[in-house]
Design a protein around this motif. Sequence first.
Motif, mmCIF file in Angstrom:
data_model
loop_
_atom_site.group_PDB
_atom_site.id
_atom_site.type_symbol
_atom_site.label_atom_id
_atom_site.label_comp_id
_atom_site.label_asym_id
_atom_site.label_seq_id
_atom_site.Cartn_x
_atom_site.Cartn_y
_atom_site.Cartn_z
ATOM 1 N N PHE A 183 -38.520 3.548 -40.593
ATOM 2 C CA PHE A 183 -38.651 2.094 -40.555
ATOM 3 C C PHE A 183 -37.459 1.422 -41.249
ATOM 4 C CE2 PHE A 183 -40.197 -1.912 -42.401
ATOM 5 C CZ PHE A 183 -40.616 -2.559 -41.245
ATOM 6 N N SER A 184 -37.047 1.982 -42.394
ATOM 7 C CA SER A 184 -35.955 1.342 -43.138
ATOM 8 C C SER A 184 -34.596 1.556 -42.475
ATOM 9 C CB SER A 184 -35.928 1.844 -44.577
ATOM 10 O OG SER A 184 -35.691 3.223 -44.608
ATOM 11 N N LEU A 185 -34.458 2.583 -41.662
ATOM 12 C CA LEU A 185 -33.181 2.847 -40.995
ATOM 13 C C LEU A 185 -33.123 2.298 -39.563
ATOM 14 C CD1 LEU A 185 -32.373 6.489 -42.146
ATOM 15 C CD2 LEU A 185 -31.379 4.360 -42.965
ATOM 16 N N ARG A 186 -34.121 1.567 -39.115
ATOM 17 C CA ARG A 186 -34.117 1.082 -37.729
ATOM 18 C C ARG A 186 -32.947 0.142 -37.439
ATOM 19 N NH1 ARG A 186 -36.951 -2.693 -40.077
ATOM 20 N NH2 ARG A 186 -37.770 -4.559 -39.160
ATOM 21 N N LYS A 187 -32.530 -0.643 -38.425
ATOM 22 C CA LYS A 187 -31.396 -1.549 -38.207
ATOM 23 C C LYS A 187 -30.076 -0.775 -38.190
ATOM 24 C CE LYS A 187 -33.824 -5.484 -39.798
ATOM 25 N NZ LYS A 187 -33.849 -6.759 -40.325
ATOM 26 N N VAL A 188 -30.013 0.309 -38.978
ATOM 27 C CA VAL A 188 -28.819 1.157 -38.942
ATOM 28 C C VAL A 188 -28.720 1.841 -37.584
ATOM 29 C CG1 VAL A 188 -27.695 3.164 -39.977
ATOM 30 C CG2 VAL A 188 -28.841 1.480 -41.438
ATOM 31 N N VAL A 189 -29.859 2.263 -37.022
ATOM 32 C CA VAL A 189 -29.871 2.892 -35.695
ATOM 33 C C VAL A 189 -29.453 1.866 -34.643
ATOM 34 C CG1 VAL A 189 -31.364 3.945 -33.939
ATOM 35 C CG2 VAL A 189 -31.556 4.653 -36.332
ATOM 36 N N ALA A 190 -29.911 0.636 -34.782
ATOM 37 C CA ALA A 190 -29.494 -0.416 -33.843
ATOM 38 C C ALA A 190 -27.989 -0.651 -33.944
ATOM 39 C CB ALA A 190 -30.262 -1.712 -34.122
ATOM 40 N N PHE A 191 -27.450 -0.630 -35.157
ATOM 41 C CA PHE A 191 -26.008 -0.769 -35.363
ATOM 42 C C PHE A 191 -25.261 0.400 -34.707
ATOM 43 C CE2 PHE A 191 -22.298 -0.102 -38.271
ATOM 44 C CZ PHE A 191 -21.601 -1.246 -37.915
ATOM 45 N N GLN A 192 -25.779 1.605 -34.873
ATOM 46 C CA GLN A 192 -25.177 2.790 -34.256
ATOM 47 C C GLN A 192 -25.172 2.653 -32.736
ATOM 48 O OE1 GLN A 192 -27.392 6.381 -34.980
ATOM 49 N NE2 GLN A 192 -26.155 7.594 -33.607
ATOM 50 N N ASN A 193 -26.266 2.205 -32.163
ATOM 51 C CA ASN A 193 -26.350 2.038 -30.705
ATOM 52 C C ASN A 193 -25.358 0.982 -30.215
ATOM 53 O OD1 ASN A 193 -28.310 3.993 -30.429
ATOM 54 N ND2 ASN A 193 -29.993 2.530 -30.604
ATOM 55 N N ALA A 194 -25.195 -0.081 -30.985
ATOM 56 C CA ALA A 194 -24.245 -1.131 -30.600
ATOM 57 C C ALA A 194 -22.826 -0.576 -30.582
ATOM 58 C CB ALA A 194 -24.345 -2.314 -31.553
ATOM 59 N N ILE A 195 -22.466 0.270 -31.518
ATOM 60 C CA ILE A 195 -21.132 0.871 -31.555
ATOM 61 C C ILE A 195 -20.960 1.833 -30.384
ATOM 62 C CG2 ILE A 195 -19.635 2.450 -32.858
ATOM 63 C CD1 ILE A 195 -20.714 1.188 -35.402
ATOM 64 N N GLU A 196 -21.994 2.616 -30.090
ATOM 65 C CA GLU A 196 -21.908 3.602 -29.014
ATOM 66 C C GLU A 196 -21.717 2.952 -27.650
ATOM 67 O OE1 GLU A 196 -25.446 5.982 -29.321
ATOM 68 O OE2 GLU A 196 -24.635 7.214 -30.947
ATOM 69 N N HIS A 197 -22.273 1.786 -27.438
ATOM 70 C CA HIS A 197 -22.194 1.125 -26.130
ATOM 71 C C HIS A 197 -20.934 0.285 -25.934
ATOM 72 C CE1 HIS A 197 -26.510 2.119 -26.275
ATOM 73 N NE2 HIS A 197 -26.316 2.323 -24.957
ATOM 74 N N ARG A 198 -20.083 0.209 -26.903
ATOM 75 C CA ARG A 198 -18.835 -0.554 -26.790
ATOM 76 C C ARG A 198 -17.793 0.287 -26.074
ATOM 77 N NH1 ARG A 198 -16.847 -4.168 -31.187
ATOM 78 N NH2 ARG A 198 -18.509 -5.630 -31.235
ATOM 79 N N GLY A 199 -16.910 -0.369 -25.543
ATOM 80 C CA GLY A 199 -15.771 0.305 -24.939
ATOM 81 C C GLY A 199 -14.771 0.705 -26.015
ATOM 82 N N VAL A 200 -13.786 1.528 -25.627
ATOM 83 C CA VAL A 200 -12.798 2.026 -26.563
ATOM 84 C C VAL A 200 -11.949 0.891 -27.128
ATOM 85 C CG1 VAL A 200 -10.808 3.551 -26.801
ATOM 86 C CG2 VAL A 200 -12.739 4.239 -25.388
ATOM 87 N N GLY A 201 -11.626 -0.091 -26.342
ATOM 88 C CA GLY A 201 -10.738 -1.159 -26.785
ATOM 89 C C GLY A 201 -11.457 -2.346 -27.393
ATOM 90 N N ASP A 202 -12.758 -2.347 -27.425
ATOM 91 C CA ASP A 202 -13.515 -3.490 -27.956
ATOM 92 C C ASP A 202 -13.601 -3.390 -29.472
ATOM 93 O OD1 ASP A 202 -15.119 -5.630 -28.410
ATOM 94 O OD2 ASP A 202 -16.844 -4.881 -27.281
ATOM 95 N N LEU A 203 -12.779 -4.243 -30.150
ATOM 96 C CA LEU A 203 -12.781 -4.253 -31.612
ATOM 97 C C LEU A 203 -13.358 -5.553 -32.166
ATOM 98 C CD1 LEU A 203 -9.300 -2.671 -32.318
ATOM 99 C CD2 LEU A 203 -11.536 -1.584 -32.383
ATOM 100 N N SER A 204 -14.132 -6.243 -31.369
ATOM 101 C CA SER A 204 -14.754 -7.481 -31.844
ATOM 102 C C SER A 204 -15.845 -7.154 -32.857
ATOM 103 C CB SER A 204 -15.342 -8.255 -30.662
ATOM 104 O OG SER A 204 -16.359 -7.496 -30.041
ATOM 105 N N PRO A 205 -16.078 -8.108 -33.781
ATOM 106 C CA PRO A 205 -17.094 -7.843 -34.812
ATOM 107 C C PRO A 205 -18.485 -7.646 -34.191
ATOM 108 C CG PRO A 205 -15.949 -9.925 -35.230
ATOM 109 C CD PRO A 205 -15.445 -9.393 -33.936
ATOM 110 N N ILE A 206 -19.214 -6.765 -34.788
ATOM 111 C CA ILE A 206 -20.596 -6.515 -34.344
ATOM 112 C C ILE A 206 -21.508 -7.349 -35.230
ATOM 113 C CG2 ILE A 206 -22.395 -4.751 -34.154
ATOM 114 C CD1 ILE A 206 -20.229 -2.717 -33.756
#
Length: 176
Positions: free
Chosen positions: A144-167
């Motif tokens: 439960f406490s790491l669910r936001k970290v997992v969401a952050f991880q998923n957001a990074i994984e779905h980005r393209g290689v050149g996408d350096l915009s802030p998450i």
Amino acid sequence: LVIQKEINESFDKALKKSAQYILPLAIKEALHADSDRRHSTVLSFESDDEYLSYVVRDRKGNWLLQSKEADTKIFNKHPRLGFSNSETHRIYTTSALNHRIFLDVAEPLEHRNGDIMEAGVALLLPLLFLVPVSLFGIWFIVRFSLRKVVAFQNAIEHRGVGDLSPIKMHRLPDEL
């Protein structure tokens, strides 16, 4: 092992205390016993729950008095002061009248071992419930406490290689 040690100490204290209570009565009965009878038996009120048995002897080992349930085979042939063990019993021996009268009080080791097992089960049984519940609780709280970290991880994984915009980080540590 700690429980076993403590329970055995408590039983030894109780065995010694029982001997101290029985000794004056046994001396009185033994000294007033008829001289022509070899030894006498003291009847008990309730024999179902009686764990202790005792014998009173003179210094030569002649039996003067015994409890109803006393088995002559469990006691030492010659009295040994203090605690001793037979194959089946824990025995406490004390004396009185300048070592003229000896009292042996015996308690079955089976009774002690049964109580030790009951105490062990009483302590371990709650652990059978508490350990799985604790493990599940820890797993659930961490997840439960790491669910936001997992969401952050998923957001990074779905980005393209050149996408350096802030998450967009919502209530995450600054380090992330």
